[in-house]
Enzyme design. Structure first.
Site, PDB file in Angstrom:
ATOM      1  CG  HIS A 144      -3.237  -0.108   0.632  1.00 11.87           C
ATOM      2  ND1 HIS A 144      -3.039   1.115   0.036  1.00 11.87           N
ATOM      3  CD2 HIS A 144      -2.030  -0.455   1.149  1.00 11.87           C
ATOM      4  CE1 HIS A 144      -1.785   1.486   0.190  1.00 11.87           C
ATOM      5  NE2 HIS A 144      -1.147   0.550   0.857  1.00 11.87           N
ATOM      6  CE  LYS A 164      10.753   1.722 -11.326  1.00 11.65           C
ATOM      7  NZ  LYS A 164      10.335   0.466 -11.949  1.00 11.65           N
ATOM      8  CG  ASP A 165       7.621   5.569  -5.359  1.00 17.33           C
ATOM      9  OD1 ASP A 165       7.451   5.510  -6.589  1.00 17.33           O
ATOM     10  OD2 ASP A 165       6.881   5.005  -4.544  1.00 17.33           O
ATOM     11  CB  SER A 212      -0.415  -1.552  -7.120  1.00 16.63           C
ATOM     12  OG  SER A 212      -0.201  -0.785  -5.951  1.00 16.63           O
ATOM     13  CD  GLU A 264      -1.840  30.249 -13.560  1.00 16.83           C
ATOM     14  OE1 GLU A 264      -1.378  30.751 -14.605  1.00 16.83           O
ATOM     15  OE2 GLU A 264      -1.183  30.094 -12.524  1.00 16.83           O
TER      16      GLU A 264
END
Length: 430
Positions: free
Chosen positions: A219, A247-248, A223, A291
């Site tokens: 912040h 959108k998220d 972004s 894994e």
């Protein structure tokens, strides 16, 4: 970053005004993920994966707390308590499958998040600290996932712990004492299981703390975006809410559909069947494999087969850790003034036709037996991996001629119309 056009938080009633004066939590949320946080208007769905990573981290924490209530970190009963959770605890099977597959989805979204950052050079100034904290998060994830894989105390859990901690034994002079200190003995047993369980429970909260720092650091400069062009005016941004919350939310819905399809219909698809056999120190599995999210680094570890000055095993350990640690230096290795790979033609070719295929080969070889042709392929892919970051990237960033950048984010979205770019009123006067 302080945007002069950011919407100011206005308490709507007496209670929220009182809360804003005494504990401004609503203001913090509003400025962090609400309409008070302007973001570039051109963010693609690749920018969803940071939010998805946060969601799956919370899934891991919640399901992990529930599982810890029923688990016993004792080598004599650990496997039995895992089966007890699956068979006798109400919804225990769901908690365990959600936790095990949640780890896989956490790594999937983080890997995509990292490769998005590599392609769009999200590590460049002024966002170096965001990237560095992200690498710390990834290292903590690797440690947490390894310790969690040991807890079911199946065959792969036991032998995975023995192999990975045995790597420290390759360090000259101090390696063996470090290995004994990590395990609390000469082989994985009660002491190691207790230590791994304690750290596996603790580290997700450490990760959460570093994630908060990661978001805080984000912040400050704001972004990044697909063009790599910085915000120039209000027309380059939209409020985070409702545009990107919607959108998220859509991206989260798609991710959860895939996640629950795996949990309910293919819960063991990403696991290893040998881990449903109780740990037996006297029976070594034919093929010890970690894994899937460890495979590329496991392939790098096994790529070194010849002693040269140092033992091959030690070279493998150094390379495995260096493969991640070199990410810390990317902000200074990449000297290009342009961020986005869309405007870097040479970089784009080496990324899509060099780095990505090398990583795919490492993923495949890491899960394959330590035999030919997998060893040779992993050696070639490992060599290219280090060449890409240490040689190719610095050279390409210095000599390539970038393509022309758009004047602004608005121009990239709306085209080169001057009035639209400058935010001028295009509505004819009445």
């Amino acid at each position: 970053m302080s945007f002069p056009w950011a919407r100011e938080y206005q308490p709507s009633n007496g209670f929220t005004r009182f809360l804003d004066e005494k504990l401004p939590l609503p203001r913090l949320v509003y400025n962090a993920v609400g309409a008070g946080y302007p973001v570039p208007r051109n963010l693609s769905y690749f920018w969803n994966f940071g939010v998805l990573a946060g969601v799956f981290l919370m899934v891991q924490i919640v399901t992990g707390i529930v599982l810890a209530m029923h688990y016993a970190a004792n080598a004599q009963v650990a496997f039995a308590t895992t089966e007890h959770i699956m068979r006798n605890v109400n919804w225990g099977w769901l908690m365990r499958y959600a936790h095990a597959n949640g780890a896989s989805f956490f790594f999937i979204v983080v890997y995509i998040h990292i490769f998005r950052g590599l392609f769009y050079s999200s590590y460049k100034a002024p966002r170096e600290m965001i990237w560095l904290l992200g690498v710390v998060i990834f290292l903590l994830m690797m440690a947490t996932a390894f310790m969690g894989y040991v807890l079911p105390w199946g065959q792969m859990s036991f032998w995975g712990a023995k192999v990975i901690t045995g790597l420290f034994g390759a360090i000259p002079l101090v390696g063996e004492p470090i290995q004994i200190w990590l395990l609390g003995g000469f082989a994985p047993d009660n002491a190691a299981l207790n230590r791994f369980f304690s750290l596996h429970f603790l580290l997700p909260f450490v990760i959460l703390g570093v994630v908060i720092l990661h978001i805080w650091a984000l912040h400050i400069p704001g972004s990044s975006n697909p063009t790599g062009v910085e915000v120039k005016s209000e027309s380059d941004t939209v409020p985070f809410h409702p545009y990107y919350t919607a959108k998220d939310g859509f991206g989260l819905g798609i991710a959860l559909l895939a996640y629950f399809a795996l949990v309910f219909f293919l819960p063991n698809a990403l696991g290893h069947p040998d881990n449903y056999i109780e740990a037996n120190p006297l029976s070594t599995p034919a093929h010890i494999v970690p894994e899937w999210y460890f495979w590329p680094f496991y392939a790098i570890l096994r790529a070194f087969t010849v002693d040269f000055i140092l033992p091959a095993k030690l070279w493998g350990v150094i390379a495995m850790f260096s493969a991640i640690l070199l990410w810390f230096f990317l902000p200074w290795l990449d000297k290009s003034p342009v961020r986005s790979g869309h405007y870097r033609p040479m970089f784009r070719k080496f990324f899509w036709f060099g780095l990505i295929p090398a990583m795919i080969v490492l993923f495949i070889c890491g899960g394959a037996p330590a035999e030919e042709p997998y060893v040779m392929l992993s050696q070639i892919a490992t060599a290219y991996y280090f060449l890409h970051f240490l040689v190719i990237l610095p050279i390409v960033s210095s000599v390539e001629k970038p393509e022309p950048l758009p004047y602004s984010i608005t121009e990239a979205v709306l085209g080169s119309d001057k009035k639209a770019v400058l935010g001028e009123n295009t509505t004819p006067a009445v």
